[in-house]
Each structure stands twice: as C-alpha cells, then as structure tokens.
Design an enzyme around this catalytic site. Structure first.
Site, PDB file in Angstrom:
ATOM      1  N   ALA A  86       3.356   1.154 -11.385  1.00 58.85           N
ATOM      2  CA  ALA A  86       2.937   2.534 -11.120  1.00 58.85           C
ATOM      3  C   ALA A  86       1.931   2.536  -9.975  1.00 58.85           C
ATOM      4  O   ALA A  86       1.174   1.572  -9.805  1.00 58.85           O
ATOM      5  CB  ALA A  86       2.279   3.151 -12.359  1.00 58.85           C
ATOM      6  N   ALA A 128      -0.721   4.089 -10.053  1.00 62.07           N
ATOM      7  CA  ALA A 128      -2.037   4.065 -10.696  1.00 62.07           C
ATOM      8  C   ALA A 128      -2.446   2.661 -11.141  1.00 62.07           C
ATOM      9  O   ALA A 128      -3.548   2.477 -11.653  1.00 62.07           O
ATOM     10  CB  ALA A 128      -2.053   5.009 -11.899  1.00 62.07           C
ATOM     11  N   TYR A 129      -1.560   1.678 -10.941  1.00 63.48           N
ATOM     12  CA  TYR A 129      -1.878   0.302 -11.341  1.00 63.48           C
ATOM     13  C   TYR A 129      -2.489  -0.485 -10.178  1.00 63.48           C
ATOM     14  O   TYR A 129      -2.173  -1.651  -9.969  1.00 63.48           O
ATOM     15  CB  TYR A 129      -0.629  -0.427 -11.846  1.00 63.48           C
ATOM     16  N   GLY A 130      -3.350   0.170  -9.417  1.00 61.66           N
ATOM     17  CA  GLY A 130      -4.029  -0.539  -8.330  1.00 61.66           C
ATOM     18  C   GLY A 130      -3.040  -1.091  -7.318  1.00 61.66           C
ATOM     19  O   GLY A 130      -2.219  -0.358  -6.785  1.00 61.66           O
ATOM     20  N   SER A 146      -0.581  -3.177  -7.856  1.00 61.72           N
ATOM     21  CA  SER A 146       0.612  -3.725  -8.520  1.00 61.72           C
ATOM     22  C   SER A 146       1.892  -3.569  -7.685  1.00 61.72           C
ATOM     23  O   SER A 146       2.597  -4.543  -7.427  1.00 61.72           O
ATOM     24  CB  SER A 146       0.788  -3.064  -9.888  1.00 61.72           C
TER      25      SER A 146
END
Length: 268
Positions: free
Chosen positions: A66, A68-70, A72
C-alpha cells in the site's frame, strides 16, 4: 517442507488464483505508527529478497502492499523484477502516510494519481487488485466520493484487474461487495464482527482477504494451544475466506505459518 502450491484457490470471480496465505509488506517500508506487540527493524534489501524468495518457495503467490506502507511499494518494484508473473499483487488507494501521520483522499483525481504512482513504483503495467484503504467511514467513502467509479474505470482500462474495499464496518463491506470484486476484513479470535461480509461473499461469489488473522501478533489462548493453529482453524473454517494476509518478516514465523495453514486446510 510443507508448501501451499497445491492449495491455491480462486479469488471470487476475478479469475485470479491465490495462495491461502499472502505476504503483507508493511514491515518492508514502515516502522512508525504500526500496532505490533514488539518493535522491529525494517529488513535490508538482502533480507527482504530472501524473505520473498522463501515465500515463493513455500507456495505463496499473493503479496500485499500500500502507499501508506512507507517505502514498501518502491522497494517491491526492484525486488520482484523478473518474477512479475509469479505474483498476484494487491495494493491500496486512499491513505497516504507522511512524517508519521496518515491522511486520506478518496477523490477521483487522487485515486487515479495513486494507482498510476503504484504502477511506477511496482514497475508493472497492471496491479491485480486495488483496495480502498478506508479511514473507517466506509459508507461515506463508497457513496460520496469518486473512488469506486474511478477504480471501475481503471479496471476497464486494464490498469487493474480487480478492486474492492479494505474496510472496518459490516455495512461498508456489504456495499463494497455489491459493486466490487473483493473485501478485506478483520476476522480473528478476538474480533468477528465482520463475519456477515464473509457470509455475503460466499453466497455471491466474491473474494475475501483477511487482515489481522493473527490479531497482529496479539492472539492469547490457553496454555498449550498454538495461537497460529487456533487462528487458522477459525479463519479457514469459513468457506467464504479466500486468503489471510500475514505480515511477518521472520523467515521462521513464515515457514511455521505456512506449515500450520497446510495442516489446517488438510483437515477441511
């Protein structure tokens, strides 16, 4: 070694075949504002590559990321080079994570921007499944923003194969499945409120992914009961569940999770 290769199953009516466990990758990109019982270090590229290779060897073909996973997504692009066909990639839209804070944008413009950015970061020309990363106001998001219509369009354009909602409410999950392909719901030994969404998916040929299947590592049981086994018996005991996302970066935990899933699924 027990593997999941022979246990892949269809994700609703999307045409995607996925392993009953998926690899969650929040820990590849973000170590702030995450709800785990103990701290961890973000793995380096070698450790991350080894983890992905092990997951593949164990028969996992589903990888969950995602924006929102920094970092990732941008790390997964290079890590998955040359093996795109081996993976079903799930990403999200709606939540951004900057400077330790989440912010949300479900507008049509942001949704398209977000998916196009994910395609670049992941170094791919399509994403198998994009889920709306809800802030909890599921019905409002689905009824009053442009996010679902935009995902429908992106699917028509071939940029995504399927779409749905990673939500937090029963009403949201049910509405999401009426118009979308898949819902990601919380379902574990501590929380089963979203079970009606799984029931609906089973009855209507939709896909279900489970988040927090192991209660983010918080599962507590009687002495002598393996929490992973007990969790998987609950999760895979429901025929509407397609796959559970497990966000471990520990190779031993990953192998143990797969062995338990194989045992539990073998009993069904």
């Amino acid at each position: 070694m027990k593997t999941l290769h022979h246990l892949h199953r269809p994700l609703g009516s999307t045409g995607l075949n996925i392993s009953p466990l998926g690899l969650g990758t929040v820990k590849l990109g973000r170590d702030q504002g995450v709800k785990y019982p103990s701290g961890f270090s973000i793995p380096d590229d070698r450790e991350a590559a080894n983890l992905i290779a092990l997951a593949r060897e164990l028969g996992i073909n589903l990888i969950d990321t995602a924006p929102a996973y920094g970092r990732s997504e941008e790390r997964l692009g290079p890590l998955l080079r040359g093996q795109r066909d081996a993976w079903v990639i799930v990403s999200k839209t709606g939540e951004e994570f900057d400077n330790g804070q989440s912010r949300f944008d479900f507008s049509a413009e942001h949704t398209r921007f977000s998916v196009e950015r994910s395609l670049k970061r992941l170094e791919t020309d399509y994403i198998d499944l994009v889920l709306v990363h809800s802030d909890g106001n599921d019905l409002d998001i689905l009824q009053n923003t442009g996010v679902y219509e935009t995902l429908e369009r992106l699917k028509e354009e071939g940029l995504i194969r399927a779409f749905g909602l990673s939500g937090k409410t029963v009403d949201g999950g049910l509405l999401a499945l009426q118009r979308g392909d898949c819902a990601m719901v919380t379902y574990n030994l501590n929380e089963q409120a979203e079970k009606p969404v799984i029931d609906y998916a089973q009855a209507h040929g939709r896909g279900i992914l489970i988040k927090k299947a192991l209660a983010s590592g918080h599962a507590c049981l009687a002495p002598g009961v393996d929490p992973v086994r007990a969790s998987f018996e609950l999760v895979f005991g429901h025929p509407g569940v397609t796959s559970a996302i497990v966000g471990t970066i520990n190779p031993l935990h990953l192998a143990h999770n797969v062995a338990m899933a194989v045992e539990v699924l073998g009993d069904h």
